[in-house]
Design a protein around this motif. Sequence first.
Motif, mmCIF file in Angstrom:
data_model
loop_
_atom_site.group_PDB
_atom_site.id
_atom_site.type_symbol
_atom_site.label_atom_id
_atom_site.label_comp_id
_atom_site.label_asym_id
_atom_site.label_seq_id
_atom_site.Cartn_x
_atom_site.Cartn_y
_atom_site.Cartn_z
ATOM 1 N N GLY A 61 0.814 -1.219 0.000
ATOM 2 C CA GLY A 61 0.000 0.000 0.000
ATOM 3 C C GLY A 61 0.841 1.258 0.000
ATOM 4 O O GLY A 61 0.502 2.248 -0.662
ATOM 5 N N GLU A 62 1.930 1.239 0.741
ATOM 6 C CA GLU A 62 2.827 2.399 0.769
ATOM 7 C C GLU A 62 3.396 2.657 -0.620
ATOM 8 O O GLU A 62 3.448 3.802 -1.091
ATOM 9 N N LEU A 67 3.225 5.867 -5.792
ATOM 10 C CA LEU A 67 2.917 5.918 -7.219
ATOM 11 C C LEU A 67 1.751 6.866 -7.478
ATOM 12 O O LEU A 67 1.825 7.726 -8.366
ATOM 13 N N TYR A 68 0.697 6.729 -6.711
ATOM 14 C CA TYR A 68 -0.487 7.559 -6.905
ATOM 15 C C TYR A 68 -0.161 9.045 -6.695
ATOM 16 O O TYR A 68 -0.569 9.896 -7.487
ATOM 17 N N GLU A 82 -6.020 6.622 1.480
ATOM 18 C CA GLU A 82 -6.842 5.545 0.910
ATOM 19 C C GLU A 82 -5.979 4.594 0.094
ATOM 20 O O GLU A 82 -6.138 3.376 0.177
ATOM 21 N N GLU A 83 -5.067 5.158 -0.687
ATOM 22 C CA GLU A 83 -4.167 4.304 -1.476
ATOM 23 C C GLU A 83 -3.239 3.510 -0.557
ATOM 24 O O GLU A 83 -2.987 2.338 -0.790
ATOM 25 N N ARG A 148 3.579 -4.033 -11.796
ATOM 26 C CA ARG A 148 4.990 -4.379 -11.533
ATOM 27 C C ARG A 148 5.308 -4.243 -10.047
ATOM 28 O O ARG A 148 5.981 -5.100 -9.467
ATOM 29 N N ILE A 149 4.810 -3.177 -9.419
ATOM 30 C CA ILE A 149 5.033 -2.978 -7.984
ATOM 31 C C ILE A 149 4.497 -4.170 -7.194
ATOM 32 O O ILE A 149 5.115 -4.634 -6.236
ATOM 33 N N LEU A 150 3.338 -4.668 -7.624
ATOM 34 C CA LEU A 150 2.663 -5.740 -6.886
ATOM 35 C C LEU A 150 3.096 -7.139 -7.294
ATOM 36 O O LEU A 150 2.553 -8.121 -6.782
#
Length: 193
Positions: A61-62, A67-68, A82-83, A148-150
């Motif tokens: 989440g961090e 990214l967001y 929230e992100e 990719r992050i996930l």
Amino acid sequence: MDALELLKTRRSITAPFLGAPGPDQVQLDDILTIASRVPDHGKLAPWRFIVFQGEARLAAGEALAVLYQRRNPEADAKRIEEERGRLARAPLVIGVVSRAAPHPKIPEFEQLLSAGNAAMLAVMAAHALGFAAHWVTEWISYDAEAGRILGLREGEKFVGFVHVGTPTVPPADRPRPDLADIVDYWQPTPGAG
């Protein structure tokens, strides 16, 4: 509960209403094993799972929040938070990944359907174990950088995220379609070829 009653009583409970406890490791293994028992033409296993639990949910989440925020510098603190909590709303989140790829005999669409079935069986297995689940996609399923992050690999896509936990609210049904509106019984057309 018998199998038909289990199928008739499954309800989605949205991720913010899924609390602890979540499945333990034995229960998680059962969920993933059951989710793997889907129609799979050619025995390709054109799907896999990425599990987010414990502190990993917060770390993911961090990274999503960073990214967001980079992409949306005008976003307020509430939106960034929230992100940050996107994968921490439930005790367990299973990312269901499609590995559909060109194949000489098995269309990619069939492979994608197999991955979708794996997500639904994960939902049903969670319900059978006494938990509730919420299968969602959200923007992170369609964003290459978030993927990719996930943990997505080249050519993979998320079919969604199955949030699993103990319901903190009672399940509520929603209106379901009348069978007369969604079922046709095929009949040959007189005089057709």
